[in-house]
Design an enzyme around this catalytic site. Structure first.
Site, PDB file in Angstrom:
ATOM      1  N   ASP A 123      67.792  25.630  10.159  1.00 38.99           N
ATOM      2  CA  ASP A 123      68.933  25.504   9.286  1.00 38.99           C
ATOM      3  C   ASP A 123      69.508  24.111   9.473  1.00 38.99           C
ATOM      4  OD1 ASP A 123      71.338  25.534   8.032  1.00 38.99           O
ATOM      5  OD2 ASP A 123      72.229  27.113   9.261  1.00 38.99           O
ATOM      6  N   GLU A 136      62.167  -0.033  29.329  1.00 34.88           N
ATOM      7  CA  GLU A 136      62.597   0.052  30.731  1.00 34.88           C
ATOM      8  C   GLU A 136      63.954   0.732  30.751  1.00 34.88           C
ATOM      9  OE1 GLU A 136      62.403  -3.882  32.709  1.00 34.88           O
ATOM     10  OE2 GLU A 136      61.554  -4.559  30.830  1.00 34.88           O
ATOM     11  N   GLU A 191      67.032   2.475  32.279  1.00 39.18           N
ATOM     12  CA  GLU A 191      67.749   2.622  33.545  1.00 39.18           C
ATOM     13  C   GLU A 191      68.700   3.817  33.459  1.00 39.18           C
ATOM     14  OE1 GLU A 191      67.786  -2.120  34.712  1.00 39.18           O
ATOM     15  OE2 GLU A 191      69.428  -1.314  33.513  1.00 39.18           O
ATOM     16  N   GLU A 250      67.656   0.365  41.237  1.00 40.70           N
ATOM     17  CA  GLU A 250      68.171  -0.795  40.501  1.00 40.70           C
ATOM     18  C   GLU A 250      69.298  -1.466  41.271  1.00 40.70           C
ATOM     19  OE1 GLU A 250      68.129  -3.068  38.434  1.00 40.70           O
ATOM     20  OE2 GLU A 250      66.233  -2.655  37.439  1.00 40.70           O
ATOM     21  N   GLU A 297      65.385   2.834  37.985  1.00 39.78           N
ATOM     22  CA  GLU A 297      64.545   2.520  36.823  1.00 39.78           C
ATOM     23  C   GLU A 297      63.150   3.060  37.086  1.00 39.78           C
ATOM     24  OE1 GLU A 297      64.666  -1.511  35.163  1.00 39.78           O
ATOM     25  OE2 GLU A 297      62.484  -1.515  34.987  1.00 39.78           O
ATOM     26  N   HIS A 349      65.650  -2.357  28.242  1.00 42.24           N
ATOM     27  CA  HIS A 349      64.886  -3.507  27.745  1.00 42.24           C
ATOM     28  C   HIS A 349      63.703  -2.962  26.962  1.00 42.24           C
ATOM     29  CE1 HIS A 349      66.263  -6.070  31.438  1.00 42.24           C
ATOM     30  NE2 HIS A 349      67.254  -5.754  30.632  1.00 42.24           N
ATOM     31  N   ARG A 370      66.400 -15.047  32.258  1.00 42.82           N
ATOM     32  CA  ARG A 370      66.822 -13.653  32.178  1.00 42.82           C
ATOM     33  C   ARG A 370      68.269 -13.495  31.700  1.00 42.82           C
ATOM     34  NH1 ARG A 370      63.533  -9.398  34.828  1.00 42.82           N
ATOM     35  NH2 ARG A 370      61.615 -10.400  35.458  1.00 42.82           N
ATOM     36  N   GLU A 414      60.428  -9.399  24.851  1.00 44.12           N
ATOM     37  CA  GLU A 414      61.337  -8.431  25.474  1.00 44.12           C
ATOM     38  C   GLU A 414      62.745  -8.616  24.912  1.00 44.12           C
ATOM     39  OE1 GLU A 414      62.602  -9.200  29.559  1.00 44.12           O
ATOM     40  OE2 GLU A 414      62.641  -7.057  29.997  1.00 44.12           O
ATOM     41  N   ARG A 453      66.521  -7.529  25.302  1.00 47.94           N
ATOM     42  CA  ARG A 453      67.236  -7.022  26.477  1.00 47.94           C
ATOM     43  C   ARG A 453      68.571  -6.349  26.155  1.00 47.94           C
ATOM     44  NH1 ARG A 453      65.470  -9.188  31.146  1.00 47.94           N
ATOM     45  NH2 ARG A 453      67.540  -9.528  32.005  1.00 47.94           N
TER      46      ARG A 453
HETATM   47  P1  ADP Z   1      60.560  -6.530  33.842  1.00 51.46           P
HETATM   48  O1  ADP Z   1      59.828  -7.660  34.461  1.00 51.46           O
HETATM   49  O2  ADP Z   1      61.339  -6.968  32.639  1.00 51.46           O
HETATM   50  O3  ADP Z   1      61.388  -5.735  34.828  1.00 51.46           O
HETATM   51  P2  ADP Z   1      58.847  -4.198  33.768  1.00 51.46           P
HETATM   52  O4  ADP Z   1      57.650  -4.494  34.582  1.00 51.46           O
HETATM   53  O5  ADP Z   1      59.919  -3.374  34.400  1.00 51.46           O
HETATM   54  O6  ADP Z   1      59.422  -5.582  33.245  1.00 51.46           O
HETATM   55  O7  ADP Z   1      58.448  -3.457  32.413  1.00 51.46           O
HETATM   56  C1  ADP Z   1      57.545  -4.002  31.530  1.00 51.46           C
HETATM   57  C2  ADP Z   1      57.260  -3.024  30.401  1.00 51.46           C
HETATM   58  O8  ADP Z   1      56.498  -3.741  29.402  1.00 51.46           O
HETATM   59  C3  ADP Z   1      56.397  -1.827  30.800  1.00 51.46           C
HETATM   60  O9  ADP Z   1      56.858  -0.665  30.146  1.00 51.46           O
HETATM   61  C4  ADP Z   1      55.010  -2.238  30.283  1.00 51.46           C
HETATM   62  O10 ADP Z   1      54.142  -1.145  30.001  1.00 51.46           O
HETATM   63  C5  ADP Z   1      55.372  -2.961  29.022  1.00 51.46           C
HETATM   64  N1  ADP Z   1      54.296  -3.804  28.459  1.00 51.46           N
HETATM   65  C6  ADP Z   1      53.292  -4.428  29.102  1.00 51.46           C
HETATM   66  N2  ADP Z   1      52.447  -5.028  28.223  1.00 51.46           N
HETATM   67  C7  ADP Z   1      52.937  -4.772  26.984  1.00 51.46           C
HETATM   68  C8  ADP Z   1      52.522  -5.091  25.660  1.00 51.46           C
HETATM   69  N3  ADP Z   1      51.440  -5.821  25.405  1.00 51.46           N
HETATM   70  N4  ADP Z   1      53.278  -4.620  24.637  1.00 51.46           N
HETATM   71  C9  ADP Z   1      54.379  -3.891  24.858  1.00 51.46           C
HETATM   72  N5  ADP Z   1      54.811  -3.567  26.070  1.00 51.46           N
HETATM   73  C10 ADP Z   1      54.109  -3.987  27.132  1.00 51.46           C
HETATM   74 MG    MG Z   2      62.989  -6.147  31.707  1.00 54.27          MG
HETATM   75 MG    MG Z   3      65.931  -3.061  35.160  1.00 54.15          MG
HETATM   76 MG    MG Z   4      62.144  -3.740  34.721  1.00 55.91          MG
HETATM   77 MG    MG Z   5      59.793  -4.500  36.788  1.00 55.71          MG
END
Ligand code: ADP
Ligand code: MG
Ligand code: MG
Ligand code: MG
Ligand code: MG
Length: 443
Positions: A52, A131, A133, A188, A195, A244, A315, A332, A334
């Site tokens: 519904d 990512e 958190e 974190e 995370e 992110h 960053r 990325e 953020r």
């Molecule tokens: P950070 O360095 O910002 O903390 P993380 O290592 O925590 O990054 O997270 C990186 C994320 O990006 C992971 O979920 C990973 O699977 C993803 N990732 C890696 N390669 C690719 C890609 N080619 N396209 C999209 N996401 C990706």
């Molecule tokens: Mg990140």
């Molecule tokens: Mg983080």
């Molecule tokens: Mg991270």
């Molecule tokens: Mg990381």
């Protein structure tokens, strides 16, 4: 995994599955479900379970309320935290009208429409890795959440400081049993903040995964006497929780963001995608950062971005290009936080990037300085704009961005804006404890 209807009917029987949760997500990102018993599985896989829609916020009016759940068979999974005899499984569903057309108000459908557009442009895969958190808080005697964190640990700390470790471990194991590939799990920056990163996948799968992830985290925290929250800024004065969002676009198995001959190893399409994100980031903010509380995270001094800039390393920027190249080349963003509806989030992000590519947009110069250290004049001189400062500003920015409205479609955008405007108004007219503390004696 590719399941047929027959596979699912058979598995339900063989594995002693008693209930199947038929899940979907409303426009504000809340997971909804109706549980059916195993005896109804044949009806379920044949798209005959009704809901519904008038009882779901932002769906339909009472006079047109009958809708059907079309399960995505590949989303079939057994919940590892439920009893292992008389098991509980789930299916993630699309919402359809009685005449067999997809319902325009279904967020999953919104994302599917943008993915179709990308495919028509030749981009067959949009990969996304989030990512997300979250905080783990203690509960009181009645089981209600408090804002007491259960540890004093910080970034990458490990037990015994990190009492959340055991819970995080259980979450990771459960997610792996559900087919997730966990890449990293860590404490974190803030007390009680965690995370868990899972491997990127194609966008629809990732949006489904984010919904499953949140459910798993909340369920397992509760089992451990804790409360998990994805609220963006639960405590003043310490870091909030972001999500992110890492993105890459593929054509025929090749990452189109990578160009060994391009500046910094990035292609023209990558730069246009970045430019498209920057052009629409304010208009998308009510989606990526959907709560009154989201804007208390987006303030200077806590790693969260507030200014519109991109950088290959920095960053402090809104958009970062991680160092990896080749097939791992990615962008990325953020700003998003984990309170957002992931289907709508990925829909608008992809649409913004594609708009950049279609129009051949070029991003402004990269910012390598720490933007938080620049004063207002320096930022103005560098032409660096800011994100909306409140949900109210974000709603206005959304109303002023036709690309975002069109991507969401009339039904979703109207209901979304109406709901968010109401939320803002409720907040705006409340008298807070901060106001009383500040004014009641002096005035
Ligand atoms: P950070 O360095 O910002 O903390 P993380 O290592 O925590 O990054 O997270 C990186 C994320 O990006 C992971 O979920 C990973 O699977 C993803 N990732 C890696 N390669 C690719 C890609 N080619 N396209 C999209 N996401 C990706
Ligand atoms: Mg990140
Ligand atoms: Mg983080
Ligand atoms: Mg991270
Ligand atoms: Mg990381």
């Amino acid at each position: 995994m590719a399941y047929t209807k027959e596979d699912i009917i058979r598995i339900v029987k063989e594995e002693d599955i008693e209930f199947i949760r038929m899940q979907f997500t409303d426009i504000f990102g809340q997971l909804k479900n109706v549980a059916i018993t195993a005896s109804q599985i044949e009806k379920a896989v044949n798209n005959q379970i009704m809901l519904d829609g008038s009882s779901i916020e932002g769906f339909v009016r009472i006079n047109e309320s009958d809708q059907y759940l079309y399960p995505d068979l590949d989303s079939f999974v057994v919940f590892p935290w439920r009893p292992q005899h008389g098991k509980v499984a789930r299916l993630i569903c699309d919402i359809y009208n009685p005449d067999g057309t997809p319902f325009v108000g279904d967020p999953r459908g919104v994302l599917k429409r943008v993915l179709k557009k990308a495919a028509d442009m030749g981009y067959d895969t949009f990969n996304v890795g989030p990512e997300a958190e979250f905080f783990l808080f203690q509960t009181d005697e009645e089981g209600k959440p408090t804002t007491k964190t259960n540890d004093e640990a910080g970034y990458f700390d490990l037990g015994p400081l990190d009492h959340g470790e055991g819970t995080r471990r259980e979450i990771c194991i459960a997610l792996e049993q559900m087919g997730f590939e966990i890449e990293a799990s860590h404490h974190e920056v803030a007390q009680g903040q965690h995370e868990i990163d899972f491997k990127y996948a194609e966008a629809l799968k990732t949006a489904d995964n984010i919904m499953t992830f949140k459910l798993a985290v909340k369920t397992l925290a509760q089992k451990n006497g804790l409360h998990a929250t994805f609220m963006p800024k639960p405590i003043y004065g310490i870091n909030g929780s972001g999500m992110h969002t890492n993105m890459s676009l593929f054509k025929n198995g090749k990452n189109v963001f990578y160009d060994p001959d391009g500046e910094k190893g990035l292609s023209k399409e990558a730069y246009s995608f970045i430019a498209g994100l920057l052009a629409h980031v304010k208009g998308m903010c009510a989606v990526t950062n959907p709560l009154v509380n989201s804007y208390k995270r987006l303030v200077p001094g806590y790693e969260a971005p507030c200014y519109l800039a991109w950088s290959a390393s920095n960053r402090s920027a809104l958009i970062r290009i991680p160092a990896a190249r080749g097939q791992s080349t990615r962008v990325e963003l953020r700003s998003p936080d984990p309170a957002c509806n992931p289907y709508l989030e990925l829909a608008v992000l992809l649409a913004a990037g594609l708009d950049g590519i279609e129009k051949g947009m070029v991003p402004p110069a990269e910012i390598t300085e720490n933007i938080f250290k620049m004063d207002d004049d320096a930022r103005a001189a560098a032409g660096i704009d800011s994100l909306p400062g409140s949900l109210e500003e974000a709603i206005k920015a959304m109303q002023a961005d036709p690309m975002v409205l069109e991507t969401l479609g009339g039904h979703v955008s109207e209901n979304y804006i109406e709901g968010k405007a109401k939320e803002w108004d409720e907040y705006r007219t409340r008298v807070s404890s901060w106001e009383r503390e500040k004014y009641i004696i002096n005035y």
